[in-house]
Design a protein around this motif. Structure first.
Motif, mmCIF file in Angstrom:
data_model
loop_
_atom_site.group_PDB
_atom_site.id
_atom_site.type_symbol
_atom_site.label_atom_id
_atom_site.label_comp_id
_atom_site.label_asym_id
_atom_site.label_seq_id
_atom_site.Cartn_x
_atom_site.Cartn_y
_atom_site.Cartn_z
ATOM 1 N N CYS A 194 8.098 -6.686 7.368
ATOM 2 C CA CYS A 194 9.007 -5.957 6.483
ATOM 3 C C CYS A 194 8.477 -5.786 5.066
ATOM 4 O O CYS A 194 9.078 -5.071 4.274
ATOM 5 C CB CYS A 194 10.357 -6.670 6.436
ATOM 6 N N ASP A 195 7.375 -6.422 4.751
ATOM 7 C CA ASP A 195 6.806 -6.363 3.403
ATOM 8 C C ASP A 195 6.166 -4.992 3.172
ATOM 9 O O ASP A 195 5.213 -4.633 3.849
ATOM 10 C CB ASP A 195 5.764 -7.461 3.238
ATOM 11 N N PRO A 196 6.683 -4.220 2.211
ATOM 12 C CA PRO A 196 6.120 -2.890 1.969
ATOM 13 C C PRO A 196 4.702 -2.925 1.390
ATOM 14 O O PRO A 196 4.024 -1.910 1.367
ATOM 15 C CB PRO A 196 7.100 -2.253 0.986
ATOM 16 N N LYS A 197 4.251 -4.093 0.961
ATOM 17 C CA LYS A 197 2.912 -4.214 0.361
ATOM 18 C C LYS A 197 1.837 -4.561 1.386
ATOM 19 O O LYS A 197 0.695 -4.776 1.017
ATOM 20 C CB LYS A 197 2.923 -5.265 -0.752
ATOM 21 N N THR A 198 2.179 -4.616 2.663
ATOM 22 C CA THR A 198 1.202 -4.989 3.677
ATOM 23 C C THR A 198 1.076 -3.906 4.735
ATOM 24 O O THR A 198 1.999 -3.141 4.972
ATOM 25 C CB THR A 198 1.573 -6.332 4.344
#
Length: 95
Positions: A25-29
């Protein structure tokens, strides 16, 4: 009112699942399943709801040694599955 289904996880399972869902769910990954993995947005909604439930119940993510807690939980569970993929297939090899 819909029927309720309860799922039990031990502490190691809960931490590993929490870490996986958090990473997805991490938008940075980039470590997120592609849209081809899902047949419906309902599946994403269920996974996000599960992550929310874990966030409410787990204390481990707030501990200073959380990285080691995750690492130990993974070590504890790794013997349960010895394939590189969820479906047990090795990428690039025929069934």
């Amino acid at each position: 009112m819909p029927d309720i289904v309860e799922i039990g996880l031990d502490a190691s399972e809960a931490v590993v699942l929490f870490e996986l869902l958090s990473r997805w769910c991490d938008p940075k990954t980039q470590a997120t399943p592609s849209s081809a993995c899902f047949q419906s947005t309902a599946e994403c909604a269920v996974l996000l709801g599960l992550l929310g439930s874990l966030e409410k119940q787990l204390a481990a993510p707030f501990k200073p040694d959380y990285g080691e807690i995750v690492a130990q939980a993974r070590r504890d569970l790794e013997p349960l599955w010895d394939h590189a993929t969820l479906n047990g297939r090795t990428p690039g090899y025929p069934i």
